[in-house]
Design an enzyme around this catalytic site. Structure first.
Site, mmCIF file in Angstrom:
data_model
loop_
_atom_site.group_PDB
_atom_site.id
_atom_site.type_symbol
_atom_site.label_atom_id
_atom_site.label_comp_id
_atom_site.label_asym_id
_atom_site.label_seq_id
_atom_site.Cartn_x
_atom_site.Cartn_y
_atom_site.Cartn_z
ATOM 1 N N CYS A 173 0.774 -1.241 0.000
ATOM 2 C CA CYS A 173 0.000 0.000 0.000
ATOM 3 C C CYS A 173 0.804 1.288 0.000
ATOM 4 C CB CYS A 173 -0.959 0.076 1.194
ATOM 5 S SG CYS A 173 -2.422 -0.865 0.927
ATOM 6 N N ASP A 174 2.080 1.242 0.278
ATOM 7 C CA ASP A 174 2.796 2.523 0.319
ATOM 8 C C ASP A 174 4.232 2.351 -0.174
ATOM 9 O OD1 ASP A 174 3.083 5.219 0.655
ATOM 10 O OD2 ASP A 174 3.500 5.093 2.806
ATOM 11 N N LEU A 175 4.364 1.726 -1.286
ATOM 12 C CA LEU A 175 5.696 1.506 -1.819
ATOM 13 C C LEU A 175 6.207 2.811 -2.428
ATOM 14 C CD1 LEU A 175 7.763 -0.777 -2.285
ATOM 15 C CD2 LEU A 175 6.815 -1.005 -4.580
ATOM 16 N N THR A 177 0.855 7.177 -0.867
ATOM 17 C CA THR A 177 1.454 8.499 -0.967
ATOM 18 C C THR A 177 1.168 9.054 -2.344
ATOM 19 O OG1 THR A 177 3.203 7.760 0.519
ATOM 20 C CG2 THR A 177 3.662 9.722 -0.807
#
Ligand SMILES: *[C@@H]1O[C@H](CO)[C@@H](O)[C@H](O)[C@H]1NC(C)=O
Ligand SMILES: *[C@@H]1O[C@H](CO)[C@@H](O)[C@H](O)[C@H]1NC(C)=O
Ligand SMILES: *[C@@H]1O[C@H](CO)[C@@H](O)[C@H](O)[C@H]1NC(C)=O
Ligand SMILES: *[C@@H]1O[C@H](CO)[C@@H](O)[C@H](O)[C@H]1NC(C)=O
Length: 964
Positions: free
Chosen positions: A779-781, A825
């Site tokens: 979810c936030d790579l 992000t």
């Protein structure tokens, strides 16, 4: 007699009355009319009618006793004696045979039955027609032999038996028809030879036996035929030499010997002895020697056909041939391979009717003269292929605005393909293959909207396929094979609004995936995309190209299983998937492809049983070597016997049970209940505890997690990670922004380091997505979440947003818990999260794609240049492949230059500055673009990414090793 008898005839005879009135009305002096109904003619005509079996135009309906024979349709009688002198039934769609009673029409002068369907033999009784002058049986289906007693028709001037099925020999007796002027048997099955007796026919003007099976040689006696104007014996089996006397027949206008086995030279004075010649064909014989210089004196020449002999030497000036329209001399040995070979072309600039010029398959060398600038615009075909012509194509080619065919294939031409070719807007056939052309394919080719065939293969063309080519909607045969073309096939080719039958893009540097739209090419029979750098799965949609007969995808980076949709390609004769990374079982349905002559599956990762029927029976038609896990098959393949395993059950209940057992082992039963309750949020600690048990070389180790209330009274949640000495990837990619200092060389990541880290990150994601008991979405790579250890190995960290997934259906994943509102992000989060879609592993792939593009462009997705609908994905996609050098992180390029200037060690230069790295970059960018497409379903699978990146790295390292 006469008027009296006529008027005294019974009034009841309507015929006489009618004829009488008609004749009076015509103002004719009627003296010899009466009693003119010659019964013989009437009966003969009725017999003729009786043999007509079909008369769809009702031509014969007038042939009855209610009107006089002379008024029957097609019948003309002599005025004095009322006998039938002309029977003209041409083009009447009559079917039947010709009654022998025709021989009773003894006053007949003209018998015209052409363009019908009369069958069976020509009745010999025709020979009784002494007065016959003209006999036209042209274009029927008459068969058997020509009756020799036609020689009885001693007044014959005109015989046309052309376009029938006559066989046997030409009767020698016809040579006695001393008045004969016109004699044609063209298009029959006549055998034997041309009777010398025809040399006696001193009135003969036309002699044609075109398209028969006549052998022997041309009789010398023909040299006596002083009036002969058309001599047409082409398409037979005539041999020997032409009697020299024939070349002295100054009356000749048309001289056609084409397609025989005639030998000898063309006489040197041919242009002087045949001053009236307009049509000269010696094509496809065995003439040797030069084209005589005198040919230019035959200034009436319109057609010269010299193709297919053994003529050699220089082609003389043709400057007086102002009327020539058709000049073909292909397939000879003309030219010396030298510089001035083509100067004769300049002598044709006054030939203002020229439409066809074919000099292909000769020995012509030198350059194409610039004078083609002054060629007549009437030129339609300009065929030069298979010579040794060198130099550039003169830009004057653009003047030939009526050209429909231009073939320069297989020469030594070089330079750029002139932009001016785009002016040839009537061009249908353009072949520039097998030359040394370089540079880009000119975008002006898009103006060639009539183009049907385009061959540019086997040159050194580079760049991508110009998008303008999409305007060539009529192209059905396109080959760009064996060049250095690059870019993706998806946007450049398949998107074109054409529907080719044959498409050959093999042996180039195309990259990217083969898009679904390939299934729109419904007419495709031949597709070759072998030897490129294409990757991704076998497009399922290819199953819609049901006309495919040959499909070659050899030597690419394709992977995955062969989809079942391929089953519809039952017309396949060749299927070559060798040298890819295809996996899974060999589909059994290939057994039923009855036309399959070659099946090459070698050097892939196929496993399981090899079928044994159909093409698989034939071990020379099936190639399967280089797949290590195959079993079974025909004994000659020498494969191990198959051991049957129970198929893996991948059931939801099973994976849920696994989760439950893992989690309950760790945390106890309450949690498990919550987890099972759909939509329930799990506790943070629970997630952390699970993550703590997830171990992978490229994941940051989670030591522990804690949750509590901070000193300000806010809840806080924290994970405790392993420490990484080299910080995070973001700091390495953007050193300026971090330190506000001039980047130090040591702070840069070189190309290979970046590739290694990209592989590390992909490995980590693959593990999370596919190798945990239940898929986990990160979810936030983003680069700041990729930490680097002291060996610069990448470790993915920050699982703060990670999601557990359960396998809802076999291929469809949705998240189970939504314990966090935050979804990644900005810049890295996929567009679908913004519109409230649930998180998915496809979302991670998007983030990965962006990360990959950032790693090699050095540009953050949030860079200021990305506004007004331009994003990092489009930025890279738009630059691929030609502008690629402009988007690569300059640090990578500095590194290259630095290396190149710093060392004279050529193999280091080759490594770093070699096109190999640029190729790799294209592939990598291709992957980044494919991962970050807008539609989640069309994104690559992370396992495929891993496989591709490994291949790219292996390939690069292998090259280095080879060079060392
Ligand atoms: C028709 O003409 C032929 C040939 O001239 C002649 O023999 C015959 O008697 C004529 N018949 C009639 C009915 O006039
Ligand atoms: C032969 O005759 C048919 C009509 O019966 C016509 O359609 C066709 O064009 C003719 N062919 C030639 C070669 O004259
Ligand atoms: C073409 O014709 C012009 C005018 O007659 C003449 O001056 C010129 O030499 C001719 N060119 C060739 C190649 O024959
Ligand atoms: C074309 O013909 C003109 C007039 O004869 C001549 O001046 C010119 O040089 C020719 N151009 C070429 C390229 O041969």
């Amino acid at each position: 007699m006469g008027l009296y008898n006529m008027s005294s005839a019974p009034l009841s005879s309507s015929f006489y009355m009618h004829a009488f009135i008609l004749l009076l009305w015509c103002g004719l002096l009627v003296t010899f009319v009466v009693g003119g109904n010659n019964e013989t003619d009437r009966l003969a005509l009725l017999e003729l009618k009786a043999k007509i079996t079909d008369d769809p135009l009702q031509v014969m309906s007038s042939w009855n006793d209610s009107i006089h024979v002379c008024q029957w349709r097609g019948v003309t009688c002599g005025r004095r004696h009322q006998r039938v002198v002309v029977l003209d039934l041409q083009s009447s769609k009559l079917v039947g045979s010709i009654s022998p009673h025709v021989g009773n029409l003894s006053f007949l002068k003209n018998l015209i039955l052409s363009n019908n369907s009369f069958q069976n033999e020509i009745p010999p009784e025709i020979g009784y027609l002494r007065r016959l002058q003209s006999l036209s049986l042209y274009n029927n289906t008459l068969s058997r032999k020509i009756p020799g007693n036609i020689s009885g028709c001693t007044n014959l001037k005109y015989i046309h038996f052309g376009h029938n099925l006559l066989d046997g020999e030409i009767p020698t007796t016809l040579g006695t028809l001393s008045k004969l002027q016109f004699f044609s048997f063209r298009k029959n099955n006549l055998i034997g030879s041309i009777p010398p007796s025809f040399g006696n026919l001193s009135s003969l003007v036309l002699f044609s036996t075109l398209y028969n099976n006549l052998g022997g040689s041309i009789p010398t006696s023909f040299g006596q035929l002083r009036k002969l104007t058309i001599f047409n014996v082409g398409e037979n089996r005539l041999s020997g030499i032409i009697p020299p006397s024939i070349f002295n027949l100054s009356s000749l206008k048309e001289f056609d010997l084409g397609t025989n086995q005639i030998q000898g030279h063309l006489p040197s004075d041919i242009g002087i002895t045949l001053p009236n010649i307009e049509f000269l064909s010696i094509a496809f014989n065995q003439f040797i020697g030069p084209i005589p210089i005198s040919i230019s004196n035959a200034s009436n020449l319109k057609v010269l056909e010299f193709t297919g002999n053994k003529l050699r030497g220089r082609v003389p000036s043709l400057e007086k041939l102002h009327r020539v329209s058709f000049f073909v001399m292909a397939l000879n040995e003309l030219g010396n391979g030298g510089a001035n070979d083509l100067s004769f072309l300049c002598s044709l600039t006054n030939a203002t009717y020229l439409t066809t010029l074919e000099i292909n398959f000769n020995n012509f060398g030198g350059e194409l003269p610039k004078c083609i600038f002054n060629f007549t615009t009437t030129l339609i075909k300009f065929i030069l292929n298979n010579n040794k012509i060198s130099g550039n194509i003169p830009i004057g080619i653009g003047n030939l605005t009526n050209l429909e065919s231009l073939d320069m294939g297989n020469n030594k031409l070089s330079g750029h393909i002139p932009f001016e070719i785009g002016k040839l807007h009537k061009l249908q056939y353009l072949d520039l293959s097998a030359n040394n052309f370089f540079g880009n394919i000119p975008s002006s080719l898009g103006n060639l909207t009539s183009l049907i065939t385009l061959y540019l293969d086997d040159n050194n063309l580079q760049g991508s396929i110009p998008l303008s080519l999409g305007k060539c909607e009529n192209v059905i045969d396109l080959s760009l094979a064996k060049n250095n073309l690059n870019g993706t096939i998806s946007y450049q080719v398949i998107g074109l609004s054409f529907s080719p039958i044959s498409l050959d893009l093999s042996a180039n540097k195309f990259t990217g995936v083969l898009p679904t739209e390939v299934g729109n090419l419904k007419n495709l029979e031949y597709l070759d995309i072998s030897e490129n750098m294409l990757f991704g799965n076998f497009p399922t949609s290819l199953g819609s190209c049901v006309k495919l007969e040959s499909l070659a995808m050899r030597s690419n980076f394709f992977q995955g299983v062969i989809p079942s949709s391929l089953e519809s390609l039952r017309g396949l004769q060749l299927l070559d998937l060798s040298k890819n990374n295809f996996s899974g079982n060999i589909p059994k349905f290939l057994e039923s492809f009855i036309f399959l002559e070659l099946l090459n599956l070698s050097y892939n990762n196929f496993d399981g049983e090899v079928p044994t029927n159909g093409v698989f029976k034939n071990i020379s038609a099936t190639v399967i070597k280089g797949n290590s896990n195959l079993c079974g098959g025909m004994p000659k393949f020498d494969l191990p016997i198959c051991k049957y395993n129970r198929p893996k059950k991948r059931k939801l209940t099973l994976s849920l049970k696994l989760i439950i057992s893992i989690l309950s082992g760790l945390l106890g039963v309450t949690l498990v209940l919550n987890l099972l309750h759909h939509g329930a949020s799990k506790s943070f600690i629970a997630e952390c505890e699970a993550l703590r048990n997830i171990r992978h070389r490229n994941l940051v180790k989670v030591f522990t997690a804690c949750s509590g209330v901070d000193y300000q009274g806010h809840d806080f949640k924290a994970l405790v990670y392993e420490f990484m000495t080299n910080g995070n990837l973001d700091e390495w990619l953007h050193p300026i922004s971090r330190t506000n200092e001039v980047p130090e060389v040591q702070m840069n990541l070189n190309f290979l380091q970046r590739l290694n880290i990209a592989i590390d990150v992909a490995n980590a994601l693959e593990y999370l997505h596919h190798h945990c008991h239940t898929p986990i979405v990160h979810c936030d790579l983003k680069p700041s979440n990729v930490l680097l250890d002291d060996e610069m190995i990448g470790h993915v960290g920050d699982f703060g947003l990670a999601r557990f997934l359960r396998e809802a259906t076999q291929e469809h994943f949705t998240n189970q818990s939504s314990s966090f509102g935050l979804r990644g992000t900005i810049g890295y989060a996929p567009p679908e999260y913004g519109i409230g879609n649930e998180v998915s592993i496809n979302g991670d792939v998007y983030s990965y794609g962006i990360l990959l593009l950032e790693m090699f462009t050095g540009k953050r997705p949030t860079n200021n240049i990305f506004k007004d609908n331009l994003n990092l994905h489009d930025f890279v996609k738009g630059a691929l492949p030609e502008q690629m050098i402009n988007i690569v992180d300059p640090i990578i390029l500095w590194e290259r230059e630095d290396m190149e200037t710093r060392t004279n060690d050529t193999h280091i230069q080759n490594q770093v500055g070699s096109p190999k790295i640029l190729e790799c970059l294209i592939l990598i960018f291709g992957i980044g673009v494919s991962c970050s497409v807008e539609s989640p379903r069309e994104r690559m699978n992370i396992s495929d990414v891993v496989a591709q990146l490994h291949l790219i790295r292996d390939n690069l390292l292998r090259t280095r090793r080879r060079q060392e």
